[in-house]
Design an enzyme around this catalytic site. Structure first.
Site, PDB file in Angstrom:
ATOM      1  CG  ASP A  22      -2.067   0.946   1.109  1.00  0.00           C
ATOM      2  OD1 ASP A  22      -2.282   1.488   0.000  1.00  0.00           O
ATOM      3  OD2 ASP A  22      -2.756   1.182   2.128  1.00  0.00           O
ATOM      4  CG  HIS A  39       0.137   1.936  -9.394  1.00  0.00           C
ATOM      5  ND1 HIS A  39      -0.100   1.640  -8.070  1.00  0.00           N
ATOM      6  CD2 HIS A  39      -0.963   2.607  -9.830  1.00  0.00           C
ATOM      7  CE1 HIS A  39      -1.301   2.117  -7.724  1.00  0.00           C
ATOM      8  NE2 HIS A  39      -1.839   2.704  -8.773  1.00  0.00           N
ATOM      9  CG  LEU A 133       8.944 -17.401  -3.255  1.00  0.00           C
ATOM     10  CD1 LEU A 133       8.534 -17.406  -1.791  1.00  0.00           C
ATOM     11  CD2 LEU A 133       9.461 -16.015  -3.640  1.00  0.00           C
TER      12      LEU A 133
HETATM   13  C1  FPP Z   1      -1.754   0.165  -3.447  1.00  0.00           C
HETATM   14  O1  FPP Z   1      -1.349   1.513  -3.454  1.00  0.00           O
HETATM   15  C2  FPP Z   1      -1.226  -0.581  -4.563  1.00  0.00           C
HETATM   16  C3  FPP Z   1      -1.952  -1.158  -5.563  1.00  0.00           C
HETATM   17  C4  FPP Z   1      -3.427  -1.071  -5.619  1.00  0.00           C
HETATM   18  C5  FPP Z   1      -1.327  -1.858  -6.681  1.00  0.00           C
HETATM   19  C6  FPP Z   1      -0.127  -2.697  -6.381  1.00  0.00           C
HETATM   20  C7  FPP Z   1       0.619  -2.901  -7.652  1.00  0.00           C
HETATM   21  C8  FPP Z   1       1.959  -2.867  -7.805  1.00  0.00           C
HETATM   22  C9  FPP Z   1       2.901  -2.751  -6.676  1.00  0.00           C
HETATM   23  C10 FPP Z   1       2.596  -2.926  -9.162  1.00  0.00           C
HETATM   24  C11 FPP Z   1       2.473  -4.176  -9.949  1.00  0.00           C
HETATM   25  C12 FPP Z   1       2.550  -5.434  -9.208  1.00  0.00           C
HETATM   26  C13 FPP Z   1       3.101  -6.581  -9.676  1.00  0.00           C
HETATM   27  C14 FPP Z   1       2.930  -7.818  -8.875  1.00  0.00           C
HETATM   28  C15 FPP Z   1       3.866  -6.662 -10.920  1.00  0.00           C
HETATM   29  P1  FPP Z   1      -2.453   2.644  -3.565  1.00  0.00           P
HETATM   30  O2  FPP Z   1      -2.593   3.007  -4.991  1.00  0.00           O
HETATM   31  O3  FPP Z   1      -3.700   2.199  -2.892  1.00  0.00           O
HETATM   32  O4  FPP Z   1      -1.758   3.787  -2.759  1.00  0.00           O
HETATM   33  P2  FPP Z   1      -2.462   4.931  -1.905  1.00  0.00           P
HETATM   34  O5  FPP Z   1      -3.143   4.240  -0.768  1.00  0.00           O
HETATM   35  O6  FPP Z   1      -1.308   5.778  -1.458  1.00  0.00           O
HETATM   36  O7  FPP Z   1      -3.408   5.653  -2.804  1.00  0.00           O
END
Ligand code: FPP
Length: 246
Positions: A22, A39, A133
């Protein structure tokens, strides 16, 4: 001074670690950039944690990459996340094979765009023989979806005479979940300071140790992961028993 990694007791490592990644959006906004930029940088942290878990010999690493609820984000962000998934899986499959990592997914497969599903199936097939893993990506996943889906399939099997109502117990129920065959996580890490479970592995987290850190996901590195594992190793897991019984 001994490094954090060296302080870890190898015999006391969790078999399964789950992570709520997050803070990508906030990380990007702090830098005056779009959420998508966050992201993109989150992928570096995914690489770091996967590598650390593989090196330590952890059995399963489950990453919450896209929740059922994430579909309601702006289309531009959803599309960017989907193409980031496709491009990351394409570029990383070779490394996964080299490092003996097996890729699995949990979540609603038919909810994913065909291009994403194809790449995933391809990477899953290419890594299926790997014995190190198991990297589990939770995609279009939510725990309530998973529990409702399991309940429907259980009801069908009862209707078809394949299952006796009186035989349904914890073990049978677990067999119908997306995590079938996997041990429950012993440790769940959430980054960015939010203190919530957000519909993630509700059944499987029953006895899991929870670890929260203020670090935003794109900044998360191996040392942060070791710190969480050390904290986990200092805890006493009682499973409802007393200290004396352990
Ligand atoms: C949460 O941050 C994150 C996500 C919803 C997406 C997670 C995706 C990645 C880390 C990239 C791709 C992953 C892989 C496995 C290749 P948020 O957008 O909710 O952040 P915020 O709470 O600060 O708005």
């Amino acid at each position: 001074m001994e490094s954090l990694k060296d302080q870890l007791i190898r015999e006391k490592l969790p078999k399964h670690v789950a992570v709520i990644m997050d803070g990508n959006g906030r990380w990007a906004q702090k830098k005056g950039n779009s959420r998508i930029f966050g992201h993109q940088h989150g992928v570096t942290a995914v690489r770091e944690v996967t590598e650390a878990a593989a090196e330590l010999g952890i059995g399963y690493l489950t990453l919450y990459a896209f929740s059922t609820e994430n579909w309601s984000r702006p289309k531009r962000e959803v599309d960017a996340l989907m193409s980031l998934l496709v491009s990351t899986i394409s570029s990383e499959t070779k490394t996964l094979i080299k490092n003996n990592v097996r890729l699995n997914t949990i979540g609603c497969r038919e909810c994913l765009p065909a291009s994403v599903l194809k790449k995933l199936e391809d990477a899953e097939a290419k890594t299926s023989e790997n014995t190190g893993l198991t990297l589990v990506l939770a995609l279009s996943y939510s725990s309530r979806w998973e529990i409702v889906d399991a309940s429907k399939r259980i009801a069908r099997d009862v209707q078809n005479g394949k299952l006796n109502v009186d035989d349904i117990d914890d073990n049978i129920f677990s067999e119908y979940l997306a995590t079938k065959g996997m041990p429950d996580p012993e440790l769940m890490i959430r980054t960015s300071g939010e203190l919530r479970i957000s519909n993630f592995l509700l059944w499987q987290l029953a006895y899991t140790e929870l670890y929260f850190t203020e670090v935003l996901w794109p900044d998360y590195r191996k040392e942060d992961f070791y710190e969480a594992l050390l904290d986990y190793q200092r805890r006493e897991r009682r499973f409802g028993k007393t200290s004396q019984q352990i």
